[in-house]
Scaffold this active site. Structure first.
Site, PDB file in Angstrom:
ATOM      1  NE  ARG A 145      -3.801   0.534   0.178  1.00  0.00           N
ATOM      2  CZ  ARG A 145      -4.703   0.888  -0.722  1.00  0.00           C
ATOM      3  NH1 ARG A 145      -4.934   0.131  -1.770  1.00  0.00           N
ATOM      4  NH2 ARG A 145      -5.381   2.001  -0.568  1.00  0.00           N
ATOM      5  CG  HIS A 184      -5.281  -3.921   7.376  1.00  0.00           C
ATOM      6  ND1 HIS A 184      -5.992  -3.662   8.522  1.00  0.00           N
ATOM      7  CD2 HIS A 184      -5.019  -2.718   6.813  1.00  0.00           C
ATOM      8  CE1 HIS A 184      -6.142  -2.357   8.643  1.00  0.00           C
ATOM      9  NE2 HIS A 184      -5.573  -1.764   7.631  1.00  0.00           N
TER      10      HIS A 184
END
Ligand code: GLN
Ligand code: ZN
Length: 757
Positions: free
Chosen positions: A517, A697
């Site tokens: 990310r 996540h």
């Protein structure tokens, strides 16, 4: 004068590594292909650093996910549950990073935490009582050899043993000290193996030293290093610190038989005073972190020369360096066609910082550095007024604020009763944090709009259609408080940066946040204000589609500030208050348009919390918390204000979080243990809470029973009338395939709980 950097960004100027890894996750590429991409990136980066003329080039700063995780694997700290999967080395590594759900088993990821005061996150090594620490990997050696084969002599970088032990999590009875001996043996073996390769230097990062350190901490640090350095195997050792000053350990650190010490002069408020007051051993290199590794502005050469001149009489050889790894800034200004040249002159990303180091180096070798053309050009830049940055109206508005603007009335309890009767939500209301999957279509829509191949109207129509689908989906799942889904947002800060006056945004200014990310922080260029409503149209549209309340979704001023690159010459408090006024206007507009619940995210509230506790209130919380209240103090009693925080260990600032005076707060609680709930109870936390019941996540789908179990645990500690049920963060990184069943299981769990109550 020689130059050094602590680390270089690894994701690639075009986020090459991110895309390669994600392809691997999707099984669209092989491990070999992934390694190939990684090798090419490393080669390119070494070449860049070397070509810029940097004298000390790091290696092993590369990682497929996180260098702290790499160190855990290197030292054999792989918890049993990951070994039991029986996967190969690479997939075991990724299972630790992201969790695993598949044929081999079902395990959670390691905990992930904020890396000091940055927006980078590291994976927390888990040490079990039967963990056998030993040197079990080859990564640092392979990468050193790889660089050498390309003709680069590098300095391998590793977390130092002290920071490693301090940041690890201990699951059994054994504590840090119990692992010291085997860990030191492993580091010793590491030194020996580098010595065999004739490596010159090794760098141990010890940022933990910039926290407040007790006498026991310093003793532990000293003990570790005196043992480790007892046999350096002929290597030269740099102990590198960053993100602050080392006031409590300076004496111990400088007394060690290390060969170089890296100190941070940018964030370390006392670093200069330490060196000039206590002196610096002449037989060691002082690696002076003078070029700010965390911000994107050009260095101020006058200030840097001032420091260099001040420390020169107190030290031996000074090496010019960055204040921290360049991991925390984007790659290069070369791919920023949209920045106006007159403004661009003020910027320096990683590549430009290399050039600055080289320029400073050559400037320092001149007989009169301050008479060089490079120096004069730099001074002229800082003396000139920045174009387009000042706004007198913003100043005037700030000057008029009174304490009443920072206080919401009526008080919490009275408001809560009004909201309960107006909103009529069920017990254990279910909701989400805001974003829904950012699918390829959603991203393609945005890309087309940016490229100009889609008009604003087309772009908007697509997002509204997505929003409609999203609302319908949430109705179907049975959630109680809906969201519009954030399809028009790339991330929670960039959107606002683009809509507010006073910001600049980059085309390719990506910075790694965790794993694959990346975020693209906007830049605070000048005074900030709201040009026009930013979210009202979408919020009103979303609310028109449902009878259930749809939350207005905003990002709070502290987070916008913390996830932007701030000015260095305007106090961040001032910029934050400017942003708060802009968001306040938006809150009041949403309310006026019938939005009854407004969430103001403060995901990054803790980000700039000083690392030293002694500075927490005076330097930060005393203005950051009021800035949040300034945003919502003007709403009616019946308007419910939510906030959300993630990865925020807030056990130690609970009173401050309560003082934000939101009505509801959701936060991440699923990855770490639930100790936060004890702390909330102990502090008589007033705000209603939504501790995340599952980890977004990770791609795994939590079962209803699993969530119910989590909720029951939570209910042992939280007042049932104050409990909300939600995932631990936004769902933008997930796919619909796992999102729908996960949320269905979550609402099922809430229903089951209601029927028990
Ligand atoms: N509302 C944001 C979202 O759901 C919050 C993101 C965050 O906390 N990082 O994406
Ligand atoms: Zn979050």
């Amino acid at each position: 004068m020689r130059t050094s950097i602590i680390g270089y960004p690894r994701i690639g100027a075009q986020r090459d590594l991110k895309f390669a890894i994600e392809k691997y996750f999707k099984k669209e590429t092989t491990g070999e292909k992934l390694e190939e991409t990684a090798r090419a990136l490393r080669a390119r980066h070494w070449r860049q650093v070397a070509a810029a003329g940097i004298d000390f080039i790091p290696s092993n700063d590369f990682s497929f996910y996180d260098t702290f995780l790499d160190a855990a694997v290197l030292f054999n700290c792989v918890p049993a549950r990951y070994r039991a999967l029986g996967l190969d080395e690479r997939d075991t590594y990724f299972a630790m990073a992201r969790g695993y759900q598949g044929a081999a088993g079902d395990v959670h990821a390691l905990a992930m935490k904020k890396w000091f005061n940055t927006n980078y996150h590291y994976l927390v090594p888990e040490l079990e009582d039967d963990t056998e620490i030993r040197l079990a990997g080859r990564k640092p050696f392979d990468q050193y050899d790889e660089a050498k084969a390309l003709g680069f002599e590098t300095r391998p970088v590793l977390p130092g043993p002290y920071t490693f032990l301090k940041l690890a999590r201990y699951t059994g009875r054994k504590q840090a000290a119990d692992f010291a001996e085997p860990l030191l043996a492993a580091y010793g073996e590491l030194l020996a193996q580098f010595a065999e390769r004739n490596a010159g230097w090794i760098q141990f990062d010890e940022p933990y030293l910039v926290h407040d350190q007790s006498a026991e901490d310093v003793a532990f640090f000293t003990d570790l290093y005196s043992k480790l350095l007892a046999d350096k195997h002929g290597l030269r050792v740099l102990v590198q610190t960053y993100f602050g000053d080392v006031r409590d350990s300076y004496a111990a650190l400088t007394a060690l038989p290390v060969d170089a010490i890296g100190l941070d002069f940018a964030e370390g408020r006392k670093t200069l005073e330490l060196v000039t007051g206590q002196g610096f051993p002449k037989d060691k290199l002082l690696v002076a972190g003078l070029v700010n590794g965390k911000n994107i502005w050009r260095a101020n050469y006058a200030k840097i020369l001032d420091v260099l001149e001040a420390i020169a009489p107190h030290a031996g050889e000074v090496v010019l360096g960055t204040s921290c790894s360049l991991l925390h800034v984007p790659y290069t200004l070369a791919n920023e066609p949209k920045l106006a040249p007159a403004e661009k002159a003020y910027f320096a990303f990683a590549e430009e910082k290399l050039a600055e180091l080289a320029e400073l180096k050559s400037l320092c070798s001149a007989e009169r550095p301050r008479e060089t053309a490079a120096y004069k050009a730099n001074v002229a830049l800082w003396e000139a007024n920045r174009p387009n940055s000042a706004d007198a109206a913003v100043d005037a508005r700030l000057a008029k604020l009174t304490p009443a603007d920072f206080t919401r009335s009526p008080a919490f309890g009275e408001r809560a009763a009004i909201q309960a009767s107006e909103l009529k939500l069920p017990k254990f209301p279910t909701t989400t944090i805001g974003s829904f999957p950012q699918t390829a279509d959603v991203r393609a829509n945005r890309a087309a709009f940016r490229k100009g191949t889609k008009s604003a109207a087309e772009y908007d129509a697509f997002n509204k259609a997505e929003t409609k689908r999203c609302i319908e989906q949430q109705e179907k799942i049975g959630l109680d408080v809906l969201v519009h889904g954030e399809f028009e947002r790339n991330d929670m800060v960039e959107f606002f940066g683009e809509h507010l006056a006073g910001f600049r945004f980059t085309s390719n200014g990506w910075v790694q946040s965790y794993g694959t990310r990346c975020v693209k922080p906007p830049v605070i260029w000048g005074d900030v204000s709201r040009r026009a409503p930013m979210t009202v149209d979408m919020a009103v549209y979303a609310q028109s589609l449902s009878k259930k309340p749809v939350k207005g979704m905003l990002t709070g001023p502290v987070t916008i500030l913390n996830w932007s690159f701030p000015r260095e010459d305007i106090p961040i408090r001032r910029s934050t208050e400017q942003i708060a006024l802009a968001i306040r206007d938006e809150v009041l507009d949403l309310e006026a348009h019938g939005i009854r619940i407004i969430q103001i995210d403060e995901a990054a509230l803790r980000e700039k919390l000083p690392l030293r506790k002694s500075d927490w209130h005076c330097a930060y919380l005393d203005w950051a918390i009021p800035a949040f209240r300034l945003v919502h103090s003007g709403v009616k009693p019946g308007t419910q204000i939510h906030t959300h925080m993630c990865y925020s260990e807030f056990n130690d600032i609970i009173a401050d979080i309560d003082a934000m005076d939101a009505d509801v707060i959701s936060f991440e609680a699923s990855r770490a243990d639930l100790t936060i709930l004890d702390a909330l109870a102990a502090a008589h936390f007033r705000t209603a809470v939504g501790p995340g019941v599952y980890d977004i996540h990770s791609p795994r789908i939590p079962s209803t029973d699993e969530i119910l179990g989590q909720l029951r645990k939570i209910l042992q500690k939280v007042d049932p009338d104050k409990l909300w049920v939600n995932p631990d963060c936004g769902l933008k990184t997930r796919g619909w395939a796992e999102t729908i069943p996960s949320l269905e299981n979550m609402t099922q769990a809430a229903k089951a709980l209601r029927s028990e109550a």
